[in-house]
Design an enzyme around this catalytic site. Structure first.
Site, PDB file in Angstrom:
ATOM      1  N   ILE A 494       4.816  -4.615   0.885  1.00 39.13           N
ATOM      2  CA  ILE A 494       4.863  -6.146   0.479  1.00 39.13           C
ATOM      3  C   ILE A 494       6.538  -6.414   0.672  1.00 39.13           C
ATOM      4  O   ILE A 494       6.512  -7.464   1.056  1.00 39.13           O
ATOM      5  CB  ILE A 494       4.110  -6.238  -0.642  1.00 39.13           C
ATOM      6  CG1 ILE A 494       2.743  -6.197  -0.388  1.00 39.13           C
ATOM      7  CG2 ILE A 494       4.219  -7.648  -1.160  1.00 39.13           C
ATOM      8  CD1 ILE A 494       1.892  -5.931  -1.767  1.00 39.13           C
ATOM      9  N   LYS A 525      14.743   4.095  -6.494  1.00 39.58           N
ATOM     10  CA  LYS A 525      16.205   4.781  -6.637  1.00 39.58           C
ATOM     11  C   LYS A 525      17.520   3.760  -6.890  1.00 39.58           C
ATOM     12  O   LYS A 525      18.087   4.394  -7.773  1.00 39.58           O
ATOM     13  CB  LYS A 525      16.337   5.559  -5.290  1.00 39.58           C
ATOM     14  CG  LYS A 525      15.019   6.570  -4.933  1.00 39.58           C
ATOM     15  CD  LYS A 525      15.488   7.778  -4.198  1.00 39.58           C
ATOM     16  CE  LYS A 525      14.306   8.217  -3.441  1.00 39.58           C
ATOM     17  NZ  LYS A 525      13.533   7.481  -2.503  1.00 39.58           N
ATOM     18  N   GLU A 624       0.249 -16.009  -7.293  1.00 42.48           N
ATOM     19  CA  GLU A 624      -0.767 -16.427  -6.554  1.00 42.48           C
ATOM     20  C   GLU A 624      -1.603 -15.093  -5.863  1.00 42.48           C
ATOM     21  O   GLU A 624      -2.937 -14.868  -5.690  1.00 42.48           O
ATOM     22  CB  GLU A 624      -0.520 -17.293  -5.273  1.00 42.48           C
ATOM     23  CG  GLU A 624      -1.328 -17.627  -4.184  1.00 42.48           C
ATOM     24  CD  GLU A 624      -2.554 -18.560  -4.827  1.00 42.48           C
ATOM     25  OE1 GLU A 624      -3.744 -17.794  -5.329  1.00 42.48           O
ATOM     26  OE2 GLU A 624      -2.556 -19.411  -5.339  1.00 42.48           O
ATOM     27  N   ALA A 629      -5.270 -11.919  -2.519  1.00 38.73           N
ATOM     28  CA  ALA A 629      -3.714 -11.977  -1.651  1.00 38.73           C
ATOM     29  C   ALA A 629      -3.055 -13.135  -1.351  1.00 38.73           C
ATOM     30  O   ALA A 629      -3.099 -14.030  -2.504  1.00 38.73           O
ATOM     31  CB  ALA A 629      -3.913 -11.168  -0.416  1.00 38.73           C
ATOM     32  N   LEU A 631      -4.843 -15.725  -0.352  1.00 31.96           N
ATOM     33  CA  LEU A 631      -5.747 -16.836  -0.456  1.00 31.96           C
ATOM     34  C   LEU A 631      -5.169 -17.696  -1.544  1.00 31.96           C
ATOM     35  O   LEU A 631      -4.864 -17.244  -2.620  1.00 31.96           O
ATOM     36  CB  LEU A 631      -7.065 -16.475  -0.512  1.00 31.96           C
ATOM     37  CG  LEU A 631      -7.780 -15.842   0.654  1.00 31.96           C
ATOM     38  CD1 LEU A 631      -8.742 -15.292   0.177  1.00 31.96           C
ATOM     39  CD2 LEU A 631      -7.614 -16.368   1.920  1.00 31.96           C
ATOM     40  N   GLY A 682      -7.885   3.576   5.958  1.00 37.89           N
ATOM     41  CA  GLY A 682      -6.689   2.939   5.037  1.00 37.89           C
ATOM     42  C   GLY A 682      -7.292   1.818   3.918  1.00 37.89           C
ATOM     43  O   GLY A 682      -6.377   1.092   3.832  1.00 37.89           O
ATOM     44  N   ASP A 696     -10.808  -2.902 -10.329  1.00 39.10           N
ATOM     45  CA  ASP A 696      -9.710  -3.776  -9.395  1.00 39.10           C
ATOM     46  C   ASP A 696     -10.500  -4.999  -9.517  1.00 39.10           C
ATOM     47  O   ASP A 696     -10.051  -6.355  -9.920  1.00 39.10           O
ATOM     48  CB  ASP A 696      -9.660  -3.322  -8.288  1.00 39.10           C
ATOM     49  CG  ASP A 696      -8.601  -4.196  -7.483  1.00 39.10           C
ATOM     50  OD1 ASP A 696      -7.586  -4.457  -8.100  1.00 39.10           O
ATOM     51  OD2 ASP A 696      -9.000  -4.779  -6.360  1.00 39.10           O
ATOM     52  N   LYS A 700      -9.278  -8.643 -11.672  1.00 38.66           N
ATOM     53  CA  LYS A 700      -9.199  -9.848 -11.029  1.00 38.66           C
ATOM     54  C   LYS A 700      -9.914 -11.064 -12.031  1.00 38.66           C
ATOM     55  O   LYS A 700      -9.602 -12.014 -12.376  1.00 38.66           O
ATOM     56  CB  LYS A 700      -9.492  -9.970  -9.759  1.00 38.66           C
ATOM     57  CG  LYS A 700      -8.503  -9.194  -8.575  1.00 38.66           C
ATOM     58  CD  LYS A 700      -8.883  -8.826  -7.615  1.00 38.66           C
ATOM     59  CE  LYS A 700      -7.812  -8.420  -6.805  1.00 38.66           C
ATOM     60  NZ  LYS A 700      -8.283  -7.703  -5.600  1.00 38.66           N
ATOM     61  N   GLY A 815      -4.002  -6.441   2.440  1.00 41.12           N
ATOM     62  CA  GLY A 815      -2.997  -6.212   3.514  1.00 41.12           C
ATOM     63  C   GLY A 815      -1.742  -6.790   3.106  1.00 41.12           C
ATOM     64  O   GLY A 815      -1.461  -7.875   2.443  1.00 41.12           O
TER      65      GLY A 815
END
Ligand code: ASP
Ligand code: MG
Length: 835
Positions: A494, A525, A624, A629, A631, A682, A696, A700, A815
């Site tokens: 991201i 790091k 947001e 994500a 939206l 994935g 999750d 939300k 994503g």
């Protein structure tokens, strides 16, 4: 007639003097001009130094003298070259001999009284004027005439700071120049010495350091010049000190009064007192740059260009306010005294006693602010006066101090910031705007004063906050552009996508009036910091080669130390440690933007504290990308609430993973195999149980519930776990799918049962009647939730207004690209919120 003055930096080298000659020639083609020059750069100081050496006796001054002599001889030769005539050389030699004689006298007497010093320093201007005049004449065929102002400018005998006697001076000047201009040749250009004059009985005087501006104003005023041009080495008077405000700009025009206020508060370029003779006659003064003659410069005149006294302060979103405020200046090293408990109300003379005592101790008071209702009085002095001020107060109020009601305290290392502008007079809301801007940036003001002229608002801040304070004011009053500096933490999927988007959109944002810079980047790091902004084309190298070890506290402090006006932390991690450091970032005056859900799901108490802290500090918290994500879920919800709608129900598929699984599940492939496939693609967390557990979705829901003002914690949310307790424990391993297959039958039965009714299974979170729950539900084929595809998220808001058909938001909800886009939209939102 025009008067042109060239300061020391304009006449420092042969190259500069050639430029000056071109400027002079051009000016002289249109009208008569008088030129006033300073000594070559550095010469006045060198002459003073030389005189001091001579005073200490011996021949030690000679080396210094020789340097001075050589600089002038070299200048003459380099300028005139083969055209040099014997008489030019002789004129310079004669002046230098005279100078040497004077120095010798000083060294013999071992004494250099002010009058001797004036004689010595006068050679700087005399040599400069003679050499420039020779050059114009010999090399540029400009008939010129050296004018020694000692025969014209009459002063008293206050050597080194002599006062000009204007009646005699004006008479002399007019007579002299009338004769000069009517004689031959017709278009002669006088090159007059700045800085020097003489007493009535002919002793050489000087009129104060940097006095050549004053000389030009005296001559220009006496001769009724149409304009006086002061040629220097900067483009003009700036709106603020560019070392503090990088976007400071040259003011095209200011009034005499504004110039006075600005120079009182330390603006360089010109001391307003030096142009007093011009002001008295309303002769405009133009500041020009010899190094950049095409620049328009700053015109100081009795007109205020473009002064609209309307109240644009409030109505315009990005007020240029040219008309209102003109410049910002500051004085450092101030000490602020506060006297409390004085019986000033109804006891006449207390303030008078204070200021008399201060005056008796030769304390210069720069700013006073008095709050009569609180019996306090506050005043500012320069640090060098602080000791005397302390003594004066201690003595004057010694009896009051005995009763312990009266106290005083003292704060050093303060800075006075002053905003100056004619337009502030009679414009409502100016001080409101000033203090609103400062407040929003957590700048603590310890005293305020508005000048009686109403042309000046001054306030005192601690030295540490000065840079930010000045920038805040500059942005509020002078800039159309909105600046935002970002600190990015996390450069995974991201973060790096966001950095790429910021890099690509920079030009576009700029065209919209937004200047967005990334001033800090940190991964797990290292971190890098740059006040000017990190080059987003090569942030990876910069971060990789940085020697600063990653540490959130230090990162926050380093960002805070930049004293930025508008800045935000962009937390692109999922880490609770970064969230732990949010308060530090808020203390560093930063807004927070994040896709990281950890802050919004903190235990209620800590969550509430963090929110309160942000509210107190007037900082925005934007997230947001926490739900759906990119939206616009959070912003839609906020808009609904803000517009007065009532939320009846929020229902949705908030997990891209579960969405994919149930959109795909058709009973043919075993459920566990489907999950394994999703993992392979994935779409799941590394441990798919994190998705299947519904946690999750629950988080939300918690975030949404808190938007509605419900003081929920995770325990208040009912969550259906799609993994049996027996399989939920322990670390994840490949063998999970084998065991999970044992539950395939149960899932298939639920699916068939729904199918018989023409319905489908969806994992949905809902919030209704103050209750939040997440779990597997049946939806009929026609329902919007039944027709979702891939990893779509879908959220339905049922509200009082959207009661029949809910407001639906649907689209990819996971994503890096779309999440980064959600973060980007928060950055845009913040830019629009910023004043
Ligand atoms: N040469 C003088 C000084 O340095 C006067 C001037 O430059 O204006 O103070
Ligand atoms: Mg000077």
């Amino acid at each position: 007639m025009k008067a042109l003055k060239f300061g020391g930096s304009s006449v420092s080298t042969p190259e500069r003097i050639r430029v000056v000659a071109r400027i002079i020639s051009e000016a002289a083609t249109n009208e008569r001009i008088v030129v006033v020059v300073s000594a070559f750069q550095g010469i006045t100081n060198q002459l003073i130094h030389c005189a001091r050496l001579a005073e200490s006796g011996g021949r030690g001054y000679l080396a210094s003298y020789k340097e001075i002599a050589k600089r002038h001889r070299t200048m003459l030769h380099e300028l005139c070259g083969a055209k040099l005539s014997a008489s030019d050389g002789q004129a310079v030699d004669q002046l230098l001999e005279e100078l040497q004689e004077s120095l010798k006298g000083i060294s013999l007497l071992r004494q250099c009284p002010p009058r001797a010093l004036d004689l010595v320093t006068s050679f700087g201007e005399r040599l400069s004027a003679v050499i420039i005049s020779s050059f114009l004449y010999r090399k540029r065929n400009q008939p010129s005439r050296y004018v020694d102002t000692r025969g014209l400018i009459v002063t008293d005998d206050n050597f080194t700071q002599a006062t000009v006697l204007f009646d005699k001076t004006n008479r002399n000047l007019r007579r002299h120049f009338k004769k000069l201009f009517s004689g031959k040749p017709r278009n002669v250009i006088p090159i007059a010495t700045g800085f020097i004059g003489a007493t009535e009985d002919g002793r050489t005087t000087t009129i104060g350091r940097n006095g050549s501006d004053y000389s030009a104003a005296i001559i220009g005023a006496a001769l009724n010049a149409s304009i006086i041009e002061i040629w220097t080495d900067v483009d003009g008077i700036l709106s603020a000190d560019p070392a503090i405000v990088p976007s400071a700009f040259v003011l095209p025009g200011i009034s005499f009064e504004e110039a006075m206020e600005l120079s009182y508060f330390g603006a360089k370029v010109l001391h307003s007192a030096t142009i007093a003779p011009a002001v008295a006659k309303k002769i405009p003064v133009l500041i020009k740059n010899t190094l950049n003659p095409v620049a328009a410069g700053t015109l100081i005149s009795d007109k205020v260009p473009g002064a609209h006294r309307d109240s644009r302060v409030h109505s315009h979103p990005h007020p240029r306010s040219e008309a209102v405020a003109k410049g910002i200046t500051s004085i450092d090293g101030i000490t602020l005294f506060t006297l409390r408990g004085l019986r000033m109300v109804g006891v006449p003379g207390t303030a008078e006693r204070l200021f008399r005592a201060l005056a008796d101790h030769r304390v210069n008071v720069i700013l006073i602010s008095q709050a009569s209702s609180e019996h306090t009085i506050c005043f500012a002095v320069t640090g060098s006066d602080a000791g005397r001020a302390r003594k004066a107060i201690a003595h004057e109020f010694r009896f009051e101090f005995q009763n312990k009601i009266t106290t005083f305290d003292e704060n050093d290392r303060q800075t006075i910031v002053a905003i100056v502008g004619d337009g502030m007079k009679g414009t409502p809301g100016v001080s409101g705007k000033v203090f609103d801007a400062l407040g929003r940036n957590n700048i603590n003001i310890s005293a305020i004063a508005q000048g009686a002229s109403e042309r000046n608002i001054s306030f005192v801040v601690s030295h540490e906050q000065k840079v930010r304070a000045i920038n805040v004011i500059h942005e509020a009053f002078f800039e159309q552009r909105t600046h935002l500096s970002l600190a990015i933490v996390g450069v995974g999927n991201i973060g790096s996508t966001l950095l790429r988007q910021l890099h690509q959109q920079r030009a576009y944002l700029n065209s919209q009036g937004f200047d967005v810079k990334v001033c800090g980047i940190s991964d797990s790091k290292r971190f890098v910091i740059s006040a000017e902004g990190i080059d987003l084309g090569r942030w990876k190298e910069q971060l990789a080669t940085s020697r600063r070890r990653s540490n959130m506290k230090q990162f926050a402090q380093s960002m805070g130390a930049l004293q930025l006006t508008n800045s935000a932390l962009v937390d692109c991690t999922a880490s609770p440690e970064v969230v732990d450091a949010y308060p530090e970032f808020v203390d560093a005056n930063m807004h927070i933007i994040t896709p990281n859900k950890k802050a919004n799901v903190l235990p209620w108490q800590r969550y509430a504290e963090l929110m309160e802290k942000m509210r107190d500090r007037q900082k925005y918290f934007l997230y947001e990308a926490n739900v759906g994500a990119g939206l616009p879920v959070i912003s839609t919800l906020h808009d609904l609430i803000a517009s007065g709608d009532t939320i009846v129900k929020i229902e949705g598929m908030f997990s891209g993973t579960l969405s994919f699984i149930f959109n795909t599940y058709d009973g043919k492939k075993p459920f566990s195999a489907l999950v394994a496939e999703a993992r392979k693609r994935g779409y799941t967390e590394p441990d798919p149980r994190d998705d299947l557990s519904g946690q999750d979705v629950g988080r939300k829901l918690l975030i949404l519930a808190r938007q509605l003002g419900l003081p929920f914690d995770m325990k208040d949310i009912r969550i259906e776990n799609l993994v049996a307790p027996a399989l939920s424990r322990g670390a994840y391993s490949e063998s999970f799918f084998g065991k999970y297959a044992r539950y395939d039958g149960a899932m298939l039965r639920r699916y068939e049962k729904a199918k018989k009714k023409g319905a489908v299974l969806r994992y949905v979170g809902s919030l209704k009647n103050g209750r939040a729950a997440a779990g597997l539900q049946q939806y009929p084929a026609g329902h919007p939730f039944a027709s979702t595809k891939g990893t779509d998220n879908i959220i339905a808001f049922t509200t009082q207004r959207y009661s029949v058909t809910p407001l639906i938001i649907q689209g990819p909800g996971a994503g890096a690209d779309v999440t980064a886009m959600g973060v980007f939209s928060d950055i845009l939102k913040l830019l629009h919120y910023l004043p």
